[in-house]
Write a protein that holds these residues in place. Sequence first.
Motif, PDB file in Angstrom:
ATOM      1  N   LEU A  11       0.688  -1.345  -0.058  1.00 27.56           N
ATOM      2  CA  LEU A  11       0.064   0.041   0.162  1.00 27.56           C
ATOM      3  C   LEU A  11       0.750   1.399   0.026  1.00 27.56           C
ATOM      4  O   LEU A  11       0.628   2.154  -0.545  1.00 27.56           O
ATOM      5  N   LEU A  12       1.679   1.394   0.846  1.00 29.39           N
ATOM      6  CA  LEU A  12       2.811   2.580   0.954  1.00 29.39           C
ATOM      7  C   LEU A  12       3.454   2.670  -0.368  1.00 29.39           C
ATOM      8  O   LEU A  12       3.454   3.924  -0.764  1.00 29.39           O
ATOM      9  N   CYS A  13       3.997   1.407  -0.988  1.00 28.55           N
ATOM     10  CA  CYS A  13       4.502   1.913  -2.146  1.00 28.55           C
ATOM     11  C   CYS A  13       3.365   2.468  -3.312  1.00 28.55           C
ATOM     12  O   CYS A  13       3.774   3.318  -4.154  1.00 28.55           O
ATOM     13  N   LEU A  14       2.337   2.167  -3.394  1.00 33.18           N
ATOM     14  CA  LEU A  14       1.426   2.479  -3.939  1.00 33.18           C
ATOM     15  C   LEU A  14       1.128   4.013  -3.866  1.00 33.18           C
ATOM     16  O   LEU A  14       1.209   4.765  -4.708  1.00 33.18           O
ATOM     17  N   LEU A  15       1.081   4.308  -2.839  1.00 37.86           N
ATOM     18  CA  LEU A  15       0.882   5.738  -2.321  1.00 37.86           C
ATOM     19  C   LEU A  15       1.812   6.536  -2.765  1.00 37.86           C
ATOM     20  O   LEU A  15       1.809   7.942  -2.833  1.00 37.86           O
ATOM     21  N   LEU A  16       3.166   6.166  -2.712  1.00 41.91           N
ATOM     22  CA  LEU A  16       4.480   6.802  -2.962  1.00 41.91           C
ATOM     23  C   LEU A  16       4.363   7.035  -4.597  1.00 41.91           C
ATOM     24  O   LEU A  16       4.848   8.154  -4.761  1.00 41.91           O
ATOM     25  N   VAL A  17       4.178   5.979  -5.284  1.00 38.23           N
ATOM     26  CA  VAL A  17       4.375   6.004  -6.728  1.00 38.23           C
ATOM     27  C   VAL A  17       3.417   6.761  -7.454  1.00 38.23           C
ATOM     28  O   VAL A  17       3.295   7.556  -8.279  1.00 38.23           O
TER      29      VAL A  17
END
Length: 174
Positions: A86-92
């Motif tokens: 999830l955090l990777c999605l929100l960062l990218v």
Amino acid sequence: MRSLITAVREHERAARFLAWPGNFELDRGDHAEEVHLASGAALEGFAGDGAGGTYFFCGEGGEGRPVLYADSEGGAALVAVGLRELLCLLLVAPWWRDCEAFTVEESRGLAAEYLADMPDLAARRDAAAAALGLGLPTEAQALARLREVALGAGKEFVLVFTPEGEPYDPLITA
């Protein structure tokens, strides 16, 4: 190993990026409506957004549990398998909620709007990822994974508005 939730709380710059443009805040885990999963599995709100949406861990366990997002308008989707994803999605692709086709072209158009207001977006994103110890996928990988999770495993995670017994509408459709 320290939890990612702890890491977000400890790194102010990462938390600020996740709050904006990510629209993700750990202090907003209470959903405005009484909801449950149709399967009867556990549901734990742990974060939310400024528009009244909530991120839930599904099932038992830690931060590797599936993550379901429910908006304030009666829509929901499984968006990640685990907090790291999830955090990777929100960062990218923090603008993922505005995507309809989940293509890189569409995402880049949305990104251009954010870049106009925040020219240092990539540098801030990279600093947040480094602070959290996250290797980031490409935009195409993140969007493809979101779609894969929502349309695959997500079919098993149906959020229900408890008082009426009505399921939320899918946020992501084929």
